[in-house]
Design a protein around this motif. Structure first.
Motif, short mmCIF file in Angstrom:
data_model
loop_
_atom_site.label_atom_id
_atom_site.label_comp_id
_atom_site.label_asym_id
_atom_site.label_seq_id
_atom_site.Cartn_x
_atom_site.Cartn_y
_atom_site.Cartn_z
N GLY A 223 0.81 -1.22 0.00
CA GLY A 223 0.00 0.00 0.00
C GLY A 223 0.83 1.26 0.00
O GLY A 223 0.36 2.34 -0.38
N ALA A 224 2.10 1.13 0.43
CA ALA A 224 2.99 2.31 0.49
C ALA A 224 3.88 2.44 -0.74
O ALA A 224 4.49 3.49 -0.95
CB ALA A 224 3.86 2.23 1.75
N LEU A 225 3.97 1.38 -1.57
CA LEU A 225 4.97 1.35 -2.64
C LEU A 225 4.80 2.45 -3.68
O LEU A 225 5.78 2.93 -4.25
CB LEU A 225 4.95 -0.02 -3.34
N GLN A 226 3.56 2.84 -3.96
CA GLN A 226 3.33 3.83 -5.03
C GLN A 226 3.05 5.24 -4.51
O GLN A 226 2.83 6.15 -5.29
CB GLN A 226 2.17 3.37 -5.92
N LEU A 227 3.06 5.43 -3.18
CA LEU A 227 2.62 6.71 -2.63
C LEU A 227 3.49 7.88 -3.08
O LEU A 227 2.98 8.96 -3.41
CB LEU A 227 2.59 6.64 -1.10
N THR A 228 4.81 7.69 -3.10
CA THR A 228 5.66 8.81 -3.53
C THR A 228 5.65 8.97 -5.05
O THR A 228 5.89 10.05 -5.56
CB THR A 228 7.11 8.67 -3.02
N ASN A 229 5.37 7.88 -5.78
CA ASN A 229 5.16 8.03 -7.22
C ASN A 229 3.90 8.83 -7.49
O ASN A 229 3.84 9.63 -8.43
CB ASN A 229 5.05 6.66 -7.90
N MET A 230 2.89 8.63 -6.66
CA MET A 230 1.63 9.33 -6.83
C MET A 230 1.77 10.82 -6.50
O MET A 230 1.30 11.68 -7.24
CB MET A 230 0.55 8.73 -5.91
N TYR A 231 2.39 11.08 -5.35
CA TYR A 231 2.31 12.44 -4.80
C TYR A 231 3.63 13.20 -4.73
O TYR A 231 3.63 14.40 -4.46
CB TYR A 231 1.72 12.37 -3.39
N LEU A 294 11.69 6.43 6.91
CA LEU A 294 12.59 7.56 6.62
C LEU A 294 12.21 8.27 5.33
O LEU A 294 12.27 9.51 5.26
CB LEU A 294 14.04 7.06 6.53
N ARG A 295 11.82 7.51 4.32
CA ARG A 295 11.44 8.10 3.03
C ARG A 295 10.34 9.14 3.22
O ARG A 295 10.44 10.27 2.76
CB ARG A 295 10.96 6.98 2.10
N PHE A 296 9.29 8.75 3.92
CA PHE A 296 8.16 9.66 4.15
C PHE A 296 8.50 10.73 5.17
O PHE A 296 8.14 11.90 5.01
CB PHE A 296 6.94 8.87 4.62
N GLY A 297 9.22 10.35 6.24
CA GLY A 297 9.55 11.30 7.30
C GLY A 297 10.43 12.44 6.82
O GLY A 297 10.23 13.60 7.18
N ALA A 358 -1.28 -2.17 -3.80
CA ALA A 358 -1.32 -0.92 -4.57
C ALA A 358 -2.75 -0.44 -4.79
O ALA A 358 -3.04 0.76 -4.77
CB ALA A 358 -0.61 -1.12 -5.91
N PHE A 359 -3.67 -1.39 -4.98
CA PHE A 359 -5.07 -1.04 -5.20
C PHE A 359 -5.65 -0.31 -3.98
O PHE A 359 -6.20 0.79 -4.08
CB PHE A 359 -5.89 -2.30 -5.49
N PHE A 360 -5.52 -0.95 -2.81
CA PHE A 360 -6.06 -0.33 -1.60
C PHE A 360 -5.26 0.91 -1.19
O PHE A 360 -5.83 1.88 -0.68
CB PHE A 360 -6.09 -1.35 -0.46
N GLY A 361 -3.94 0.87 -1.44
CA GLY A 361 -3.11 2.04 -1.12
C GLY A 361 -3.53 3.26 -1.90
O GLY A 361 -3.60 4.37 -1.37
N GLY A 362 -3.83 3.06 -3.18
CA GLY A 362 -4.28 4.18 -4.02
C GLY A 362 -5.61 4.74 -3.57
O GLY A 362 -5.78 5.95 -3.41
N HIS A 382 3.05 18.31 5.13
CA HIS A 382 3.83 17.92 6.31
C HIS A 382 3.14 16.77 7.05
O HIS A 382 3.75 15.73 7.34
CB HIS A 382 4.00 19.13 7.24
N ASN A 383 1.86 16.94 7.33
CA ASN A 383 1.14 15.91 8.07
C ASN A 383 0.75 14.72 7.19
O ASN A 383 0.57 13.61 7.70
CB ASN A 383 -0.11 16.51 8.72
N ILE A 384 0.62 14.94 5.89
CA ILE A 384 0.38 13.82 4.98
C ILE A 384 1.56 12.84 5.04
O ILE A 384 1.38 11.64 5.24
CB ILE A 384 0.17 14.31 3.53
N TRP A 385 2.77 13.38 4.88
CA TRP A 385 3.95 12.52 4.89
C TRP A 385 4.18 11.91 6.27
O TRP A 385 4.61 10.74 6.38
CB TRP A 385 5.19 13.29 4.45
#
Length: 417
Positions: A223-231, A294-297, A358-362, A382-385
């Protein structure tokens, strides 16, 4: 042209098609079209849904009825037509269905490209383990090249990104018909059961506590794999709304900054054998989860000037976060499942992480951002990440506590990367 060069070109174009729009589509969606975030999450869920539905179907077609290279070409041409139509779309619902069609065609070509390459290399007496990895690396180079071209030509929020992707898809589709023939290899028996035809035998692994837990964590981390590709690109581009950052390098060349993630990915692949041998599969998977924290933080606290180092470090960490989980997870499946269902088990791993995950993560990320972190069209990055980072931290802690796997240095002895 040599076989290796022809396959390298195929690999380059395969991921060029994706890189031309995947990272920058958020800028088009939020900036050019100004559609909602919740609907945008649904767009990225099409990657997961396509990964669940299509690989088994195309696998059966390639196994029984049609040459793999021809099916590969047909899918790219149909996908290219869908991409060409996207700039004409004027509402998010239609956009969803068109991009879904494009993904139904594109996602199975990722595994098909591997199958085609393996088949051709074996038929030409090449050592696949030795020759394929350098060919595959050019896929990542193609992804990066597409990102750079999209950014440097001023099209990171323009519909032209879809035309660029479509052009590469058409070129690859036509080119694939010139490749050596890859006729059906593993003919499926006519009396095979539905379960056998669709490679569902591996689902019995859910009856084993350890494997069920592994697949469950695969889905949650997926669910987290595509989040930074998305946003990620949208996040950097929206610093333009802050006067002191509006003309910064990061805002102007956000896609190039994001490409550091893909560059890091190619480098961390080289480090995987050492880490696996030294720390073992569980610890490497845990390192991946900590890397996601760390990636998100780091993105939560970064900015284009004094916090630029955090953004860059986040991109570097991405290589560990993405590669370590996918490779070590695949190796865990390889070393703990029966050879009769190993291929199906690998497919199940990908289905849980890149499919359901990825489906549910999106879907969930789009809903959460739109309903809890967006006020009058302004996103609280800030709070999203931080929320995403907290999510990854919870998964890492639970994984460390509940997933038991004893390190065996010999696990990686006969596995090549």
């Amino acid at each position: 042209m040599s076989i290796k060069f022809r396959l390298t070109l195929m690999s380059f174009l395969q991921f060029f098609v994706w890189g031309a729009w995947l990272i920058t589509v958020g800028n088009y969606w939020f900036g050019t079209k100004q559609w909602s975030g919740e609907q945008f999450g649904a767009i990225f869920s099409t990657l997961g849904l396509s990964s669940i539905v299509m690989p088994a179907l195309t696998g059966i077609l390639a196994d029984k009825w049609i040459n793999a290279e021809k099916l590969y070409g047909i899918l790219h041409i149909i996908g290219g037509l869908a991409l060409c139509y996207i700039p004409q779309v004027e509402n998010p619902t239609t956009f969803y269905y068109v991009i879904f069609l494009a993904m139904l065609c594109y996602m199975p070509t990722i595994s098909l490209s591997n199958s085609v390459a393996y088949n051709i290399l074996k038929n030409n007496n090449y050592d696949v383990v030795k020759v394929f990895p350098p060919i595959r690396v050019w896929g990542t180079v193609g992804f990066i090249a597409a990102m750079w071209i999209t950014n440097l030509t001023g099209n990171k929020a323009s519909s032209n990104m879809f035309y660029l992707s479509a052009f590469a898809a058409f070129a690859l589709g036509l080119y694939s018909f010139s490749l050596p023939k890859c006729p059906p290899q593993k003919l499926i028996a006519n009396d095979a059961t539905f379960v056998e035809k669709f490679g569902l035998s591996a689902f019995k692994l859910f009856g084993t506590y350890k494997m069920a837990l592994f697949f469950l964590f695969s889905m949650f981390l997926g669910g987290a794999l595509q989040l930074t590709n998305m946003y990620g690109d949208v996040y950097l581009s929206e610093f333009s709304k802050v006067p002191e950052y509006a003309n910064s390098f990061v805002v102007k060349y956000s896609t190039i900054i994001m490409s550091i993630s893909q560059i890091s990915e190619t480098l961390f692949i080289l480090a995987i054998p050492f880490f696996l041998k030294r720390f073992g599969i569980k610890q490497v998977m845990l390192l991946s989860m900590v890397a996601w924290v760390l990636r998100f933080g780091l993105l939560a606290f970064g900015n284009p000037i004094e916090g630029l180092w955090m953004i860059i470090l986040s991109c570097i960490v991405y290589g560990m976060a993405f590669d370590f989980f996918n490779i070590s997870g695949s190796l865990f499946v390889e070393t703990t499942t029966d050879s009769k269902i190993r291929s199906s088990a690998q497919g199940l791993f990908m289905m849980m992480s890149n499919g359901f995950g990825a489906f549910f993560g999106g879907l969930v990320s789009g809903y959460v951002i739109d309903n809890f972190f967006t006020i009058n069209g302004v996103r609280d990055w800030h709070n999203i990440w931080l929320t995403f980072s907290g999510y990854a931290l919870v998964i890492a802690i639970l994984f460390a506590i509940f997933f038991k796997h004893k390190h065996n240095p010999d696990e990686v002895a006969n596995v090549s990367h």
